[in-house]
Every structure is written in structure tokens, then in C-alpha cells.
Design an enzyme around this catalytic site. Structure first.
Site, PDB file in Angstrom:
ATOM      1  N   HIS A  72       0.703  -0.990   0.309  1.00  0.00           N
ATOM      2  CA  HIS A  72       0.100  -0.121  -0.470  1.00  0.00           C
ATOM      3  C   HIS A  72       1.061   1.079  -0.393  1.00  0.00           C
ATOM      4  CE1 HIS A  72      -4.082  -1.251   0.243  1.00  0.00           C
ATOM      5  NE2 HIS A  72      -3.760  -2.508   0.552  1.00  0.00           N
ATOM      6  N   VAL A  76       2.640   3.217  -4.096  1.00  0.00           N
ATOM      7  CA  VAL A  76       1.894   5.016  -4.969  1.00  0.00           C
ATOM      8  C   VAL A  76       2.438   5.531  -4.899  1.00  0.00           C
ATOM      9  CG1 VAL A  76       0.183   6.065  -3.814  1.00  0.00           C
ATOM     10  CG2 VAL A  76      -0.950   4.108  -3.588  1.00  0.00           C
ATOM     11  N   ASP A  80       7.851   6.106   0.544  1.00  0.00           N
ATOM     12  CA  ASP A  80       8.166   6.945   1.308  1.00  0.00           C
ATOM     13  C   ASP A  80       7.366   7.004   2.681  1.00  0.00           C
ATOM     14  OD1 ASP A  80       5.717   8.040   0.511  1.00  0.00           O
ATOM     15  OD2 ASP A  80       6.698  10.008  -0.168  1.00  0.00           O
ATOM     16  N   SER A  82       4.699   7.784   3.461  1.00  0.00           N
ATOM     17  CA  SER A  82       3.363   8.250   3.040  1.00  0.00           C
ATOM     18  C   SER A  82       1.986   8.369   4.205  1.00  0.00           C
ATOM     19  CB  SER A  82       2.882   8.412   1.899  1.00  0.00           C
ATOM     20  OG  SER A  82       2.833   7.677   0.453  1.00  0.00           O
ATOM     21  N   GLU A  94      -3.913   8.751   4.108  1.00  0.00           N
ATOM     22  CA  GLU A  94      -3.978   7.154   3.400  1.00  0.00           C
ATOM     23  C   GLU A  94      -4.363   6.415   3.978  1.00  0.00           C
ATOM     24  OE1 GLU A  94       0.104   6.159   1.077  1.00  0.00           O
ATOM     25  OE2 GLU A  94       0.240   8.161   0.696  1.00  0.00           O
ATOM     26  N   PRO A 168      -5.445  -1.008  -7.628  1.00  0.00           N
ATOM     27  CA  PRO A 168      -6.087  -1.788  -8.101  1.00  0.00           C
ATOM     28  C   PRO A 168      -6.826  -2.350  -6.527  1.00  0.00           C
ATOM     29  CG  PRO A 168      -4.047  -3.110  -8.234  1.00  0.00           C
ATOM     30  CD  PRO A 168      -3.098  -2.429  -6.967  1.00  0.00           C
ATOM     31  N   HIS A 198      -1.842 -13.543  -0.565  1.00  0.00           N
ATOM     32  CA  HIS A 198      -3.400 -14.291  -0.544  1.00  0.00           C
ATOM     33  C   HIS A 198      -3.163 -15.439   0.372  1.00  0.00           C
ATOM     34  CE1 HIS A 198      -5.791 -11.053  -2.993  1.00  0.00           C
ATOM     35  NE2 HIS A 198      -5.201 -10.366  -2.197  1.00  0.00           N
ATOM     36  N   THR A 251      -3.277 -24.138   5.220  1.00  0.00           N
ATOM     37  CA  THR A 251      -3.075 -23.040   6.241  1.00  0.00           C
ATOM     38  C   THR A 251      -2.737 -22.239   6.253  1.00  0.00           C
ATOM     39  OG1 THR A 251      -1.397 -23.095   3.562  1.00  0.00           O
ATOM     40  CG2 THR A 251      -0.878 -24.713   5.131  1.00  0.00           C
ATOM     41  N   ASP A 256       2.409 -19.996   1.580  1.00  0.00           N
ATOM     42  CA  ASP A 256       2.843 -20.545   0.335  1.00  0.00           C
ATOM     43  C   ASP A 256       2.151 -20.871  -0.730  1.00  0.00           C
ATOM     44  OD1 ASP A 256       0.454 -21.736   1.311  1.00  0.00           O
ATOM     45  OD2 ASP A 256       1.233 -23.205   2.726  1.00  0.00           O
TER      46      ASP A 256
END
EC number: 1.11.1.7
Length: 331
Positions: A72, A76, A80, A82, A94, A168, A198, A251, A256
Site C-alpha cells: 500500500h 503508490v 516513502d 506516506s 492514506e 487496484p 492472499h 495453511t 505458501d
């Protein structure tokens, strides 16, 4: 020597001095490098590693937060920190934007910062803390060790107005997702590997009820649907309620390649997971990663390195924040 000759000599001297000054400046501002703090704060990376381990023992979900933070923040425009800035009267942070839904545990970044400030005041940037804590979080959940450069400096403003251009949404088409990652130098195998994140953590019902209500998405594995309905019983869930589905029931705490087997079996929770498994550009890579964890880790490592080096502030740009949630006061 005539007046014209003297002018030429003077101009040459000025040019040589200017070139020398530029060369010195370039030497002074080398950009990112391995072990950037080896002279100014030799213990920096060890302190971050120890702090992440301690926090992970106390709160297992911190590892997922570290991993989300790097995406995240670094995706963008610039890596840095932000993302860490609080909202001000003039500017929404943000962290408060819809695209940042579910991000948490920012207070633990401050704990790491405080530990570093005790050892080396004003030396280690919040952006390096963010990146290195992500690396340690990845290892904590069984992922690969990723060599990362340091030397980033901190930005002074949030980029809330840019989030939708760079990050996205989970409902966007795989073409849009591929394009957004490509814009920061991450190719198709890199994208497929990054979405392997994920494999750990959980997804809030807010993000997936559109696949359950008013009708169940027919592309979902019917064996997986009862569990999802049990975890998400409301068609309009309360965003503040603790209503989540584990990303990977097999898991859930391990990074993995089980994620790829799940999405090939139509058990992906998000629309992007389903598209990843079935789009002709990504499916062959998904199948390869489902069979070969070493290949997944290789591409994941490369993608995290590219992400972590996205347009950083180095040298004299930016600042070293005293607190990660606030830009320094300018006197």
C-alpha cells in the site's frame, strides 16, 4: 594573456569546479544500497528483526499488516512511508481511504521506531522500517528471506488523491490489475507471485459479499460456499464487525503455494483471485506456482525487491521523521 583568453580560462575553471561539485554530490547521494546503516546505526536491521519477532509472538496478525503495508505504501508513486502519515485538518491520510480498508497495527511501527531512536536518534527512516518490517513479517509466516536495500528517506505528504490510480481494487479486471503493476515495473509472473500474499491472513466480508448475495457466484466451488455463508451471514455486513473469512483454510498462517491450488479449485475469495486462475495470461503461471513453491518464492522475492525500490527519496530528498505518523515540524 589577452582579456579574451583570461575569460576562457575563468570559464573553464568554473566548469571544472561545477563538474567537481556535481561529482561530489553524486558521491554523497549514492541512493539505495545494501547495509546503508552499517556505519551510522550498525544494529538497525537487527533491532527491526527482533522487534518484529517480539510483536509477532504477541500478535500473530502483525505479520500480515507488515506485508500489506509495503504494497500500500510502495505501489503508490514512491516508497516513502506516506501511508503512515495521520490525517490533518487539510489532508486526509492514506490510512483513512477506502482502498486502505482493513489496514491496521500502525502503532507497532511506532514501537519499532522508538526502539531505533533509543539506539540511533534521527538516523533510520520510517520508510526503511516499513520495508524491513515487511521482510521480517514475510519470514515470520514461512516466506523466503529477501535481501533488501536501504537508504530511503521519508516523504512529507499523503498521496490519498492518487490511491485509486495506483492501487487496484479487488473487483477490477485482471487487465487493469496487470497494467497497474506493469506501471511500477512488475511483470506478469511478479504480479501472480505478489497476489500469493492472499495465502495468509483473512478477507473481511465487506469485500466478498457481492459473490454471495443476492445469489451465489456460480464460479465459486460449491463445497466452499457453505463456509463463506457461515462466516458472512449478512448481505450488508458492518465494516466494523469482526466478520472475516480465512484466505486459506488449509495453511492460514503460512505463506505458501497452497493459494494457487485453492484458486485453481475455485476457492479464491476475491474476484481477482478467480480471474488470476482463469485468465489465459496468468493461468499458466498460477499452475506452475501451484506445483513449484521454489518458483513462487523466486518470483515473489524479485517482485518485493522491485516494489521496495519504487521511486524512493534518497540523499538530501525528504527527511528522517521523528515520529512515523507525523511529518517533522519545519522551524
Amino acid at each position: 594573456m589577452g582579456g579574451k583568453g583570461a575569460i576562457i580560462v575563468a570559464m573553464l575553471c568554473l566548469w571544472a569546479l561545477s563538474a567537481t561539485t556535481e561529482a561530489v554530490a553524486m558521491e554523497e547521494e549514492p541512493g539505495l544500497m545494501m547495509n546503508f546503516y552499517k556505519d551510522t546505526c550498525p544494529q538497525a536491521e537487527d533491532i527491526i528483526r527482533e522487534q518484529v519477532k517480539l510483536l509477532y509472538k504477541r500478535h500473530k496478525n502483525t505479520a500480515f499488516s507488515w506485508l500489506r503495508n509495503i504494497f500500500h505504501d510502495c505501489a503508490v508513486e514512491s516508497c516513502d512511508a506516506s501511508l503512515l502519515l495521520d490525517s490533518t485538518r487539510r489532508e486526509l491520510g492514506e490510512k483513512e481511504h477506502d482502498r486502505s480498508f482493513g489496514l491496521r497495527n500502525f502503532r507497532y511501527i511506532e514501537e519499532i521506531k522508538e526502539a531505533l531512536e533509543r539506539e540511533c536518534p534521527g538516523v533510520v527512516s520510517c520508510s526503511d522500517i516499513l520495508v524491513l518490517s515487511a521482510r521480517e513479517g514475510i519470514e515470520a509466516v514461512g516466506g523466503p528471506h529477501i535481501p533488501l536495500k536501504t537508504g530511503r528517506r521519508d516523504g512529507r505528504k499523503s498521496r490519498t488523491d492518487m490511491l485509486e490510480s495506483y492501487l487496484p481494487d479487488h473487483n477490477e479486471s485482471i487487465s487493469v490489475v496487470l497494467e497497474k503493476f506493469k506501471s511500477i515495473g512488475i511483470d506478469t509472473p511478479g504480479l501472480v507471485a505478489l497476489l500469493g500474499s492472499h495465502s495468509v491472513g483473512r478477507t473481511h466480508c465487506v469485500k466478498l459479499v457481492h459473490r454471495l448475495y443476492p445469489e451465489v457466484d456460480p464460479s465459486l466451488n460449491p463445497d466452499h460456499v457453505p463456509h463463506m455463508l457461515h462466516k458472512c451471514p449478512d448481505s450488508i455486513p458492518d465494516p466494523k464487525a469482526v466478520q472475516y473469512v480465512r484466505n486459506d483454510r488449509g495453511t492460514p498462517m503460512v505463506l505458501d503455494n497452497n493459494y494457487y491450488r485453492n484458486i485453481l479449485d475455485n476457492k479464491g475469495l476475491l474476484l481477482v483471485d478467480h480471474q488470476l486462475a482463469h485468465d489465459k495470461r496468468t493461468r499458466p503461471i498460477v499452475k506452475k506456482m501451484a506445483k513449484d513453491q521454489a518458483y513462487f518464492f523466486k518470483e515473489f522475492t524479485r517482485a518485493i525487491q522491485i516494489l521496495s525500490e519504487n521511486n524512493p527519496l534518497t540523499g538530501s530528498k525528504g527527511e528522517i521523521r521523528k515520529q512515523c505518523n507525523l511529518a517533522n515540524k519545519i522551524h
